[in-house]
Design a protein around this motif. Structure first.
Motif, PDB file in Angstrom:
ATOM      1  N   SER A 110       0.821  -1.213   0.000  1.00 38.95           N
ATOM      2  CA  SER A 110       0.000   0.000   0.000  1.00 38.95           C
ATOM      3  C   SER A 110       0.855   1.263   0.000  1.00 38.95           C
ATOM      4  CB  SER A 110      -0.929   0.010   1.221  1.00 38.95           C
ATOM      5  OG  SER A 110      -1.750  -1.130   1.229  1.00 38.95           O
ATOM      6  N   CYS A 111       1.939   1.256   0.785  1.00 39.78           N
ATOM      7  CA  CYS A 111       2.709   2.490   0.991  1.00 39.78           C
ATOM      8  C   CYS A 111       4.174   2.377   0.585  1.00 39.78           C
ATOM      9  CB  CYS A 111       2.649   2.906   2.463  1.00 39.78           C
ATOM     10  SG  CYS A 111       0.986   3.034   3.135  1.00 39.78           S
ATOM     11  N   GLY A 112       4.631   1.182   0.224  1.00 42.80           N
ATOM     12  CA  GLY A 112       6.050   1.000  -0.054  1.00 42.80           C
ATOM     13  C   GLY A 112       6.546   1.840  -1.210  1.00 42.80           C
ATOM     14  N   THR A 113       5.773   1.907  -2.288  1.00 40.13           N
ATOM     15  CA  THR A 113       6.192   2.694  -3.449  1.00 40.13           C
ATOM     16  C   THR A 113       6.318   4.169  -3.099  1.00 40.13           C
ATOM     17  OG1 THR A 113       5.062   1.109  -4.890  1.00 40.13           O
ATOM     18  CG2 THR A 113       5.674   3.239  -5.848  1.00 40.13           C
ATOM     19  N   ALA A 114       5.373   4.659  -2.300  1.00 43.37           N
ATOM     20  CA  ALA A 114       5.436   6.070  -1.896  1.00 43.37           C
ATOM     21  C   ALA A 114       6.688   6.344  -1.071  1.00 43.37           C
ATOM     22  CB  ALA A 114       4.184   6.440  -1.106  1.00 43.37           C
ATOM     23  N   TYR A 115       7.010   5.427  -0.155  1.00 42.73           N
ATOM     24  CA  TYR A 115       8.208   5.628   0.667  1.00 42.73           C
ATOM     25  C   TYR A 115       9.482   5.547  -0.172  1.00 42.73           C
ATOM     26  CZ  TYR A 115       5.576   5.531   5.018  1.00 42.73           C
ATOM     27  OH  TYR A 115       4.722   5.846   6.043  1.00 42.73           O
ATOM     28  N   LEU A 116       9.492   4.715  -1.214  1.00 44.52           N
ATOM     29  CA  LEU A 116      10.663   4.652  -2.088  1.00 44.52           C
ATOM     30  C   LEU A 116      10.865   5.975  -2.819  1.00 44.52           C
ATOM     31  CD1 LEU A 116      10.440   1.053  -3.627  1.00 44.52           C
ATOM     32  CD2 LEU A 116      12.116   1.925  -1.994  1.00 44.52           C
ATOM     33  N   PHE A 117       9.773   6.596  -3.258  1.00 45.04           N
ATOM     34  CA  PHE A 117       9.888   7.909  -3.901  1.00 45.04           C
ATOM     35  C   PHE A 117      10.354   8.968  -2.906  1.00 45.04           C
ATOM     36  CE2 PHE A 117       7.204   6.119  -7.297  1.00 45.04           C
ATOM     37  CZ  PHE A 117       7.864   6.625  -8.410  1.00 45.04           C
ATOM     38  N   MET A 118       9.971   8.801  -1.637  1.00 41.73           N
ATOM     39  CA  MET A 118      10.364   9.771  -0.612  1.00 41.73           C
ATOM     40  C   MET A 118      11.768   9.527  -0.081  1.00 41.73           C
ATOM     41  SD  MET A 118       6.807   9.879   1.560  1.00 41.73           S
ATOM     42  CE  MET A 118       7.585  10.785   2.911  1.00 41.73           C
ATOM     43  N   LEU A 119      12.335   8.353  -0.354  1.00 33.30           N
ATOM     44  CA  LEU A 119      13.623   7.989   0.229  1.00 33.30           C
ATOM     45  C   LEU A 119      14.741   8.978  -0.102  1.00 33.30           C
ATOM     46  CD1 LEU A 119      15.097   5.920   1.947  1.00 33.30           C
ATOM     47  CD2 LEU A 119      15.565   4.609  -0.142  1.00 33.30           C
ATOM     48  N   PRO A 120      14.907   9.442  -1.360  1.00 36.55           N
ATOM     49  CA  PRO A 120      15.977  10.430  -1.622  1.00 36.55           C
ATOM     50  C   PRO A 120      15.822  11.699  -0.795  1.00 36.55           C
ATOM     51  CG  PRO A 120      15.182   9.500  -3.681  1.00 36.55           C
ATOM     52  CD  PRO A 120      14.249   9.033  -2.610  1.00 36.55           C
ATOM     53  N   TRP A 121      14.576  12.168  -0.651  1.00 39.39           N
ATOM     54  CA  TRP A 121      14.354  13.371   0.161  1.00 39.39           C
ATOM     55  C   TRP A 121      14.680  13.107   1.621  1.00 39.39           C
ATOM     56  CZ3 TRP A 121      11.373  14.445   4.400  1.00 39.39           C
ATOM     57  CH2 TRP A 121      11.253  15.805   4.749  1.00 39.39           C
ATOM     58  N   MET A 122      14.295  11.949   2.151  1.00 35.86           N
ATOM     59  CA  MET A 122      14.558  11.640   3.553  1.00 35.86           C
ATOM     60  C   MET A 122      16.055  11.525   3.810  1.00 35.86           C
ATOM     61  SD  MET A 122      11.460   9.069   4.734  1.00 35.86           S
ATOM     62  CE  MET A 122      11.700   7.853   3.428  1.00 35.86           C
ATOM     63  N   ILE A 123      16.786  10.933   2.860  1.00 32.80           N
ATOM     64  CA  ILE A 123      18.237  10.844   3.013  1.00 32.80           C
ATOM     65  C   ILE A 123      18.860  12.237   2.998  1.00 32.80           C
ATOM     66  CG2 ILE A 123      20.362  10.024   1.918  1.00 32.80           C
ATOM     67  CD1 ILE A 123      18.789   7.602   0.938  1.00 32.80           C
ATOM     68  N   GLY A 124      18.431  13.072   2.053  1.00 30.66           N
ATOM     69  CA  GLY A 124      18.947  14.439   1.994  1.00 30.66           C
ATOM     70  C   GLY A 124      18.595  15.244   3.237  1.00 30.66           C
ATOM     71  N   PHE A 125      17.382  15.039   3.762  1.00 25.62           N
ATOM     72  CA  PHE A 125      16.982  15.755   4.971  1.00 25.62           C
ATOM     73  C   PHE A 125      17.851  15.359   6.158  1.00 25.62           C
ATOM     74  CE2 PHE A 125      14.552  15.997   8.908  1.00 25.62           C
ATOM     75  CZ  PHE A 125      14.120  17.311   8.889  1.00 25.62           C
TER      76      PHE A 125
END
Length: 298
Positions: A19-34
């Motif tokens: 349900s949410c894994g794809t969304a978190y993968l798209f957010m992963l670069p931003w979370m790493i940068g943050f």
């Protein structure tokens, strides 16, 4: 843990990932940068907001814990910050609905079938490309944000003669923000256009057969169908305006940052108080949007 409980937990995690894994993968670069570039400065600014920061003779900083004193001084001793804060929030109350309505009307027009509509969409999106950082600052310093016709053609005098002082001030202020509204509407227009694509064309064909006018279709089908996108644009517009380069509140934060008598600690307190106000306002809006969506489902 029993085998059934383990299977149930595994199935639950599998369902959450799907349900949410794809969304978190798209957010992963931003979370790493943050985490890499922003987490420590934000935490350090929160620490400084409770400190009295002074520059010593050796070019080093000294820190003295003062608790909530910086926040109290911002609210009860500062003669500029509270006034700028209230004035800016009043301006936002006027600008946010105007930007949303303007974006919606332009999106409705650009969603029609006509030749060259992709060119017009690109034209309305161009300000988003240029309205970043120093480019926007230079453009406005060179007069790109002014509306000269108000004084050149006597529009401001006409408004003052034919309206009450309060109404004339509101209209003049709104007209003076015309350029800013155009510059701040590009993303919202695209989001509204994307929202229109989620509404099935067969619904419009059905109501057209039943004799509904385009005006009725807009109020009965289009507007209810894009309500989630209105909420998204509302949040985006607020965040965009609250971080605008010519924001007077942020200007006060910068001035106090380099002021010897206040310094980094007091400026950090101003920034965090401003941030908390924005968060509270966003949470209230999210609560209303969530409540309205639940009522529609119920």
């Amino acid at each position: 843990m029993s085998a059934n409980a383990r299977r149930h937990r595994k199935a639950r995690w599998h369902y959450m990932w799907r349900s949410c894994g794809t969304a978190y993968l798209f957010m992963l670069p931003w979370m790493i940068g943050f985490c890499a570039f922003m987490a420590f400065p934000i935490g350090w600014s929160l620490y400084l907001s409770f400190q009295k920061v002074k520059l010593t003779g050796g070019g080093l900083f000294s820190y003295e814990f003062v608790g909530l004193q910086n926040f109290k001084d911002a609210l009860f001793k500062d003669n500029v910050y509270p006034i700028e804060l209230i004035s800016f929030f009043q301006q936002m109350i006027l600008m946010v609905p105007v930007i949303l309505i303007f974006s919606l009307l332009v999106a409705v027009m650009l969603n029609q079938n006509f030749k060259g509509r992709f060119i017009y969409r690109a034209i309305f999106f161009l300000p988003v490309i240029f309205s970043t950082g120093q480019v926007l600052t230079e453009l406005f310093q060179q007069g790109a944000g002014n509306v000269p016709f108000l004084s050149q053609y006597g529009a401001d005098a006409f408004i003052k003669e034919n309206f009450s002082p309060a109404m004339a001030a509101t209209i003049t202020e709104l007209l003076g923000m015309t350029i800013l509204i155009l510059w701040s509407s590009g993303v919202q227009i695209l989001i509204f256009i994307a929202g229109f694509q989620t509404i099935s064309k067969s619904i419009y064909e059905a109501v057209r057969i039943d004799g509904a006018s385009p005006w009725t279709s807009f109020w009965k089908i289009t507007l209810p169908g894009i309500k989630p996108f209105i909420g998204l644009n509302l949040l985006y517009t607020m965040v965009d305006l609250f971080t605008f380069p010519f924001n007077p509140v942020m200007e006060q934060i910068k001035l106090n940052m380099f002021n010897v008598s206040t310094g980094y600690g007091y400026a950090s307190a101003l920034a965090w108080f401003y941030f908390l106000l924005i968060i509270v306002l966003i949470l209230i809006i999210l609560w209303f949007l969530n409540r309205s969506s639940r009522e529609r489902r119920g």
